[in-house]
Design a protein around this motif. Structure first.
Motif, mmCIF file in Angstrom:
data_model
loop_
_atom_site.group_PDB
_atom_site.id
_atom_site.type_symbol
_atom_site.label_atom_id
_atom_site.label_comp_id
_atom_site.label_asym_id
_atom_site.label_seq_id
_atom_site.Cartn_x
_atom_site.Cartn_y
_atom_site.Cartn_z
ATOM 1 N N LEU A 54 1.167 -0.704 -0.059
ATOM 2 C CA LEU A 54 -0.212 0.009 0.206
ATOM 3 C C LEU A 54 0.807 1.527 0.136
ATOM 4 O O LEU A 54 2.267 1.197 0.870
ATOM 5 N N VAL A 55 0.697 1.945 -1.278
ATOM 6 C CA VAL A 55 1.450 3.603 -0.523
ATOM 7 C C VAL A 55 0.829 4.212 -0.386
ATOM 8 O O VAL A 55 -0.192 4.477 -0.265
ATOM 9 N N MET B 297 -2.754 6.484 0.178
ATOM 10 C CA MET B 297 -3.401 5.667 1.950
ATOM 11 C C MET B 297 -3.930 6.718 3.065
ATOM 12 O O MET B 297 -5.175 6.957 3.426
ATOM 13 N N ASP B 298 -3.113 7.768 3.398
ATOM 14 C CA ASP B 298 -3.403 8.883 4.037
ATOM 15 C C ASP B 298 -4.113 10.229 3.166
ATOM 16 O O ASP B 298 -5.278 9.949 4.571
ATOM 17 N N TYR C 3 -10.198 12.183 3.952
ATOM 18 C CA TYR C 3 -11.271 12.082 2.998
ATOM 19 C C TYR C 3 -12.001 11.414 4.483
ATOM 20 O O TYR C 3 -12.970 11.858 3.725
ATOM 21 N N ALA C 4 -12.193 10.165 4.501
ATOM 22 C CA ALA C 4 -13.123 9.213 4.799
ATOM 23 C C ALA C 4 -13.429 10.246 5.817
ATOM 24 O O ALA C 4 -14.385 10.260 6.931
ATOM 25 N N MET D 16 -9.727 1.361 11.596
ATOM 26 C CA MET D 16 -8.775 1.682 12.515
ATOM 27 C C MET D 16 -9.247 4.256 12.869
ATOM 28 O O MET D 16 -9.320 3.892 14.158
ATOM 29 N N ALA D 17 -9.044 4.414 12.141
ATOM 30 C CA ALA D 17 -8.820 6.097 11.803
ATOM 31 C C ALA D 17 -10.516 6.031 12.181
ATOM 32 O O ALA D 17 -10.398 7.669 12.618
ATOM 33 N N CYS D 18 -11.384 5.653 11.646
ATOM 34 C CA CYS D 18 -12.872 6.722 11.840
ATOM 35 C C CYS D 18 -13.605 6.387 13.130
ATOM 36 O O CYS D 18 -12.844 5.035 13.723
#
Lengths: 771, 200
Positions: free
Chosen positions: A15-16, A20-21, A26-27, A69-71
């Motif tokens: 994954l780049v 991804m960041d 965006y999400a 994880m992020a959301c």
């Protein structure tokens, strides 16, 4: 959208991060788009799996994980749907790698706390699949371990996710537990892993270790309502895989359970084991023994918490199994051995349970055991012995503080009743129970042998001042002890061991409860015992034993109570015996190698070799004791139906009886046989004495009789009276004979007695004199 | 982009060593593993059946007694059960009533059950004639079939038959009840197809 495509365009080697960041950002900015992203990724993923483009699959999963994880949790709900679908797809594929990857993602997901309800989300497939993975039978050991480990972690994830949350699927449903628990146990049961002790470093990735961890996790999350559904599969698993014998694994398992389960629910585990034992009633004794052992171990751990609301139920179950086992004595020797082992295990377990109870309940339990005690019957001897052993076990766990608490009447009476059993071995057991209960200072071991030390310091006894309430207790219940001891000594089936046990009981009573008030009674008891030996028809061996016992007992009592003149007197008599009748001393009488021929033929014992009442009375007065009681034989039957039923007529007979004796003004020996010594002196003394004290005592006794009949169970009364009735009839006839002969004289005498105004209450208590 | 319309859960049961795993392997992977070891616990296979775009999830269970408790927990939500016996072994046939009892006890009442006699390739060692099996199946109202995993005889037919039957039942149910798409497996699930184009 373009972001996602970009993401995929550069995924050849992972994954780049940059892209991804951006996607994550965006999400997070537009959480409402999250479910669309999820859906897109999911479709990509399923296509890739189908085409076996594993590299892309990894990338997609990675992206999903990071988004997850992020959301924030509140926006996740729909996204989770597609996420889980993907995990499922991965699990459905046959690639080990993918399955493990899926599990990892799932575990990550499981650790996220959600706050929105998800009633519709179901984990059936995951539970099924993870359980199947736990059973992986791959030929390659390494892959097998990997898959199993992944399966276990997955299960843990499911459990974590759902267990504490009411808004989720109920994982404790038997449908799920039936899969999860056996899978865990199957992996835990690794012989290589069993030996590893708890301290040594473990291979953290070993399936057995993971399984154990997950299992602990599961058990400690169990609440009252669902602990049963969690444990049932354990028991079934043990049955199916025949893990009860040998029971190492079962013990280990239940240790884990007991350590992990929330303390207040420990008793539920015990209860489950009990009911499981019920199911195995007909099984091999080896299995039952193993279950009991497991039970024993579990009880040890849960100390205190092991007994729930139904204390008696627990003991009832154990006793029932004991009974069943004893009843079903099998012919096969080997099987019988197993049964014996089982019985022992039960008895130990009973003891262990009792240890966890507060003291007052221990007595209750012993009462319970005695209540279950089968009525007299020779065929059930083995069972009776087992029962008594069981109560001995309980007794050893009891710490006596005051005698009144240790011997409530409802307990003391059945116990003493059992002490009159026909079998000598059984009687010893009863005495042992008495020892453990009476003994507060670990003296009983030191009194095992009947001996005559010049100075009792040799015995190294621990003596404390007798508390007041114990003296009171003895005043109340002492008479029962005395009578039973006398009766016990009078048994022809006694062996040396019995005498020793009785000696021990006597000594313990005098040490633990022999306050100043009781001293005279205790000495009187010694005289009664001596009389018994003189008058009874026991064989010579028994008589010698009894005489020796009296000597040893008096020696001890006089020293314990610090009565030097009496001690000296005892020494004198002993010296006398040493010279003329050595067979009346413990050294001879309790020598087990004696032959019948070594005993003397004649039964006549010189007066100076016996302990004389008058002499003792003198010495006691010297020491400042009130000796009036010494002249009254203590022993009379404890209150029973017979006494009551006969009281009307017996009172007359009893009083006449006294008079008969006094008219004859018989010699010393005869006088001792029957109650009151009626001489001018004694009558004078009686008049001089303050009668209120006696009166009080009499009325107390009256109350006691009343109590006995109010509280004692009917069967007990009947049984007792049956046992005694023959004896009673004989006595009655004897008395009637005597009455019929010198009736005239007695009448005359009665007048004189009345003139001397003997208090009326003397007449009202015939049972004092019946014996 | 779901590639199936219906999803069925099929569970194979029967005594140890009658060839359950081989049947599944033959159907899903098209091969016959000669030295197949005993299954531990349960095994999971999946195959998409072409006719109606159905997906069949097959849970292969262990026949050994000691795994009984875990395998039992798998029948519960099955759409179809395949009860397998070995035509060369009277013993495996004799235990069928016991298995039927298990099915009645643990499985869903509406489960579709099949009785399958396996290993018909071993003509010389045959102990149970076909008509006996058929009779038995009739008595217990099951569908009957004889197969050979080794010769691939009737294996595909068996699973396709099940798939068709289940689809029929599912369609019927679809008409009867109003269902909402639910997540994941187990019961018959209709998974919505969504378009592949995405717009942000």
């Amino acid at each position: 959208m373009s972001l996602l495509i970009c993401l995929y365009n550069f995924v050849q080697d992972g994954l780049v991060k940059n892209n991804m960041d951006k996607l994550t950002f965006y999400a997070m900015t537009f959480p409402e788009k999250l479910d669309r992203i999820g859906m897109y990724l999911e479709q990509k993923l399923s296509r890739d799996i189908h085409r076996h483009r594993i590299g892309f699959v990894f990338v997609a999963m990675d992206a999903l994980d990071q988004l997850l994880m992020a959301c924030h949790s509140h926006s996740l709900n729909l996204f989770v749907e597609s996420f889980l679908k993907m995990v499922q797809k991965l699990l459905e594929s046959n690639e080990t790698e993918l399955q493990i990857l899926a599990t990892q993602s799932f575990v990550k997901f499981a650790n996220i706390e959600e706050d929105t309800p998800s009633y519709h989300r179901r984990y059936d497939f995951f539970v099924s699949k993870f359980s199947a993975m736990c059973h992986s039978g791959s030929n390659d050991e390494e892959t097998q371990a990997k898959i199993r480990g992944a399966g276990l972690r997955g299960l843990q994830g499911v459990v974590r996710k759902t267990v504490s949350d009411d808004l989720q699927v109920n994982i404790w449903d038997p449908i799920h537990m039936d899969k999860i628990v056996p899978s865990l146990l199957y992996n835990m049961h690794d012989p290589k892993f069993m030996s590893v002790d708890l301290e040594s470093p473990k291979d953290e990735d070993h399936p057995a270790y993971i399984a154990e961890m997950v299992f602990r996790d599961l058990v400690c999350r169990a609440s009252y309502g669902n602990i049963k559904s969690g444990l049932k599969p354990v028991l079934i698993h043990m049955d199916n895989h025949k893990l009860w014998v040998p029971n190492d694994f079962a013990v280990k398992c239940f240790k884990i359970i007991m350590y992990s389960v929330q303390q207040q629910y420990g008793y539920l585990v015990i209860q489950m084991l009990m009911s499981h034992l019920d199911k195995h009633v007909k099984s091999d004794p080896a299995i039952k023994a193993s279950i009991i052992e497991v039970l024993y171990e579990s009880v040890l751990i849960s100390a205190g918490g092991s007994i729930g609301p139904s204390v008696l139920d627990v003991f009832n179950t154990l006793l029932r199994h004991l009974r069943i086992s004893v009843d079903s004595k099998s012919e096969d020797l080997q099987k019988r051995n197993m049964e014996k082992k089982f019985e022992e295990a039960i008895i130990n377990t009973i003891g262990e349970f009792a240890k966890n109870l507060p003291d007052y309940q221990k007595i209750e339990i012993m009462m319970f055991i005695l209540a279950k005690f089968p009525q007299f019957g020779s065929d059930e001897f083995g069972f009776q012995l087992k029962f008594l052993t069981a109560s001995t076990q309980v007794a050893t766990k009891y710490r006596t503080v005051t005698m009144t608490n240790a011997f409530p009447t409802e307990f003391l009476q059945p116990l003493l009743r059992v002490s009159m059993h026909d079998d000598p071995a059984l009687r010893i057991t009863v005495q042992e129970i008495l020892h453990t209960l009476i003994d507060r200072h670990e003296n009983s071991q030191k009194l095992r042998k009947v001996s005559m030390p010049k100075d009792i310091a040799q015995l190294d006894l621990l003596v404390e001042k007798v508390p007041r309430q114990d003296s009171l207790f003895m005043k109340k219940s002492g008479i029962q002890f005395y009578w039973h001891i006398l009766e016990n000594l009078n048994m022809e089936s006694n062996r040396v061991d019995n005498f020793e046990a009785l000696y021990c009981t006597l000594c313990l009573i005098s040490i633990e409860m022999g306050g100043e008030d009781i001293a005279v009674e205790l000495l009187r008891l010694a005289l009664d015992i001596q009389n018994l030996a003189i008058e009874s028809n026991l064989p010579m061996t028994h008589k010698c034993c009894i005489h020796a016992l009296v000597a040893a007992y008096l020696n001890l009592v006089s020293q314990v109570m610090a009565l030097p003149p009496l001690t000296q007197y005892v020494r004198d008599v002993v010296d006398q015996r040493q010279k003329s009748t050595p067979y009346l001393l413990p050294d001879f009488a309790y020598n087990r190698s004696n032959r019948p021929t070594s005993y003397p033929q004649s039964e006549n014992i010189a007066e100076n070799c016996l302990f004389s009442e008058t002499m003792m009375q003198e010495f006691l007065t010297e020491c400042g004791y009130d000796t009036s009681r010494l002249s009254t034989p203590l022993a009379h039957k404890p209150h029973s139906t017979m006494d009551m039923a006969l009281s009307g007529s017996a009172s007359d007979l009893g009083s006449i009886n006294i008079e008969v004796e006094s008219v004859e003004s018989s010699p010393l020996v005869a006088r001792k046989q029957y109650g009151e010594e009626i001489t001018v002196e004694s009558l004078k003394k009686m008049l001089a004495e303050d009668s209120s004290l006696k009166k009080e005592e009499e009325s107390r006794r009256r109350m006691e009789i009343f109590e006995t009949f109010k509280t004692a169970p009917f069967e007990e009364i009947v049984a007792r009276s049956e046992a005694k009735s023959n004896h009673f009839h004989n006595k009655l006839n004897e008395i009637l004979d005597k009455v019929s002969q010198p009736s005239e004289g007695s009448d005359n005498h009665r007048k004189s007695v009345d003139e001397n105004s003997i208090p009326v209450f003397e007449m009202q208590f015939p049972q004092l004199y019946v014996y | 982009m779901e590639d199936y319309k219906y999803l069925f859960k099929v569970v194979l049961i029967g005594e140890a060593g009658v060839g359950k795993t081989c049947l599944v392997r033959r159907f899903t992977q098209g091969l016959f593993p000669p030295g197949q070891g005993a299954t531990i616990g349960v095994d999971f296979m999946i195959k998409t059946v072409e006719i109606n775009g159905e997906k069949i999830k097959i849970w292969d269970t262990a026949g050994q007694e000691r795994f009984r408790s875990i395998t039992q927990s798998y029948y519960h939500s099955a759409n179809a059960l395949i009860l397998v016996y070995d035509v060369c072994s009277q013993l495996s046939f004799d235990s069928l009533p016991h298995w039927i009892h298990e099915i009645e006890k643990y499985a869903n009442t509406k489960v579709l059950s099949y009785l399958v006699g396996n290993k018909i390739d071993q003509i010389n060692r045959r102990e149970i004639p076909e008509h006996i099996g058929k009779q038995f199946a009739k008595r217990y109202e099951m569908n009957f079939m004889e197969t050979s995993a080794k010769e691939a005889e009737n294996v595909d037919t068996l699973f396709l038959d099940i798939a068709m039957e289940l689809t029929k039942l599912a369609r019927q149910q679809e008409l009867d009840t109003d269902k909402s798409p639910t997540f994941s497996a187990g019961t018959t699930t209709v998974v919505s197809n969504c378009s592949s184009c995405f717009r942000f």
